[in-house]
Enzyme design. Structure first.
Site, PDB file in Angstrom:
ATOM      1  N   ARG A 176      51.898  72.360 -14.384  1.00 54.20           N
ATOM      2  CA  ARG A 176      52.867  73.130 -13.615  1.00 54.20           C
ATOM      3  C   ARG A 176      52.455  73.289 -12.157  1.00 54.20           C
ATOM      4  O   ARG A 176      52.696  74.320 -11.523  1.00 54.20           O
ATOM      5  CB  ARG A 176      53.092  74.502 -14.258  1.00 54.20           C
ATOM      6  CG  ARG A 176      53.597  74.461 -15.688  1.00 54.20           C
ATOM      7  CD  ARG A 176      54.978  73.802 -15.772  1.00 54.20           C
ATOM      8  NE  ARG A 176      55.447  73.807 -17.156  1.00 54.20           N
ATOM      9  CZ  ARG A 176      55.213  72.824 -18.019  1.00 54.20           C
ATOM     10  NH1 ARG A 176      54.552  71.744 -17.641  1.00 54.20           N
ATOM     11  NH2 ARG A 176      55.649  72.905 -19.251  1.00 54.20           N
ATOM     12  N   SER A 260      60.997  79.571 -18.823  1.00 54.97           N
ATOM     13  CA  SER A 260      59.668  80.129 -19.111  1.00 54.97           C
ATOM     14  C   SER A 260      59.154  80.847 -17.871  1.00 54.97           C
ATOM     15  O   SER A 260      58.960  80.231 -16.827  1.00 54.97           O
ATOM     16  CB  SER A 260      58.701  79.012 -19.509  1.00 54.97           C
ATOM     17  OG  SER A 260      59.167  78.353 -20.665  1.00 54.97           O
ATOM     18  N   GLU A 357      58.787  80.871  -8.285  1.00 52.27           N
ATOM     19  CA  GLU A 357      58.430  81.347  -6.951  1.00 52.27           C
ATOM     20  C   GLU A 357      59.144  82.661  -6.701  1.00 52.27           C
ATOM     21  O   GLU A 357      60.350  82.784  -6.911  1.00 52.27           O
ATOM     22  CB  GLU A 357      58.846  80.321  -5.901  1.00 52.27           C
ATOM     23  CG  GLU A 357      58.559  80.763  -4.474  1.00 52.27           C
ATOM     24  CD  GLU A 357      59.117  79.821  -3.439  1.00 52.27           C
ATOM     25  OE1 GLU A 357      58.791  79.995  -2.249  1.00 52.27           O
ATOM     26  OE2 GLU A 357      59.892  78.913  -3.817  1.00 52.27           O
TER      27      GLU A 357
END
Length: 368
Positions: A176, A260, A357
């Protein structure tokens, strides 16, 4: 003023004032002024007003809004990609090299390539967001990461004011993560080169994740076909059914979600053993860095699955998903996410890391 040339119907770029910022969490957000790029060539990007906008550190790059929390509801200036085509660069007996523009939806690309019988992206079906945003997080699902298929990324280097062609190794893909994420604000990803296969992998179709074995058995019963004859598109559709049984549909208006919400934490083997002794049956997966523990399991053990606080809450279908039921704000949502983190920290002494973010200011002042 826009970038329209004589005889050209679609401008190379255009400006929009007070633009609503779409996001899958359905949180209120607007940009005072936005630059929309329809063409991604060097001539367009080096036009003085475009180049100046991209060089300005207060300009924020936004994709499809699938991996962002607008804690601050107003942004001063943003840039968005509208270019959304893909094409085949090379095609051999066993491999297909293609190029996709950054404004294209990732899920659309997955389905269109799978429909042609090409293997490689099918496990990424139903992941929202754009092709240009996907390398930032190195999005992945069911054992496949986008970085596994990337050949190169073409991006605008906002620091240097020029196009850069980065090979896969230069992208520094990790779990990720990528160079584009760690150097936030520096890059505007324009195109991605991908390598797909015309033949299935040796373990086809992969089912080593919860829900997939049952879904494959159902497909075999329905079609009467052996597993090995499952097409990439059929696999993508199977993934879609499994994901929608666990996650909110990001195309629906409400509830909003960002998929997620937390990274699965990785702990040392000794720490994993100590946790397993206290919580027998704790799922754990050995990885190169240590032992990965599902964040959703930790949240569920903290008795938060299905927990709701007003207009925000934890999904009753999957504890790793935080939901917005409408009418709330990014600030309230962020406070709720911190509440979840604190509960898990108090019980397990593990700090969950937020995956999306979180935009907490009107502008982005730092770049990597």
């Amino acid at each position: 003023m826009n970038g329209t040339e004589p005889g050209q119907q679609t401008p190379a770029w255009e400006w929009r004032e007070d633009m609503a910022l779409e996001n899958t969490l359905r949180l209120p957000a607007h940009a005072s002024r936005a630059l929309i790029l329809h063409r991604l060539d060097n001539e367009t990007l080096t036009q003085p007003e475009v180049a100046q906008w991209l060089a300005d550190p207060t300009t924020r790059v936004l994709g499809g809004g699938s991996n962002v929390v607008f804690v601050c509801p107003w942004l001063e200036q943003t840039v968005h990609l509208a270019a959304a085509k893909w094409w085949v660069e090379r095609h051999s007996a066993d491999r297909v090299d293609l190029v996709a523009e950054g404004g294209m939806g990732l899920d659309q690309l997955v389905r269109e390539t799978a429909a042609r019988g090409w293997f490689g992206l099918e496990a990424l079906a139903e992941i929202p967001g754009t092709v240009g945003a996907a390398p930032m997080q190195n999005v992945g699902a069911y054992g496949v990461e986008l970085g596994d298929r990337v050949r190169w990324v073409e991006a605008w280097d906002r620091n240097a004011g020029c196009l850069r062609h980065l090979d896969r190794n230069d992208c520094r893909f990790g779990y990720r993560s990528s160079r584009f994420k760690t150097q936030a604000g520096r890059w505007l990803i324009l195109r991605v080169g991908l390598a797909l296969s015309t033949t299935p992998p040796a373990d086809w179709p992969p089912t080593a994740y919860p829900g997939l074995e049952d879904a494959l058995a159902e497909w075999q019963e329905t079609t009467g076909l052996p597993a090995a004859e499952m097409s990439p598109l059929a696999y993508a559709e199977m993934i879609t059914r499994v994901r929608l049984s666990k996650l909110p549909d990001w195309r629906s208006r409400l509830p909003g979600s960002a998929g997620s919400f937390f990274h699965n934490p990785v702990v040392t083997p000794s720490r994993a053993q100590a946790l397993a002794e206290r919580w027998p049956g704790m799922p754990q997966f050995p990885v190169e860095e240590g032992v990965k523990i599902p964040a959703g399991w930790l949240i569920e053990q903290a008795d938060l699955r299905g927990y709701r606080d007003g207009a925000v809450g934890v999904s009753s279908r999957h504890a790793l998903v935080l939901e917005h039921y409408g009418g709330s704000s990014g600030e309230v949502f962020a406070r709720f996410a911190e509440f979840v983190r604190a509960r898990v920290r108090d019980i397990f002494a593990i700090d969950l890391v937020v995956e999306p973010e979180c935009i907490t200011d009107r502008s982005l002042a730092e770049r990597g």
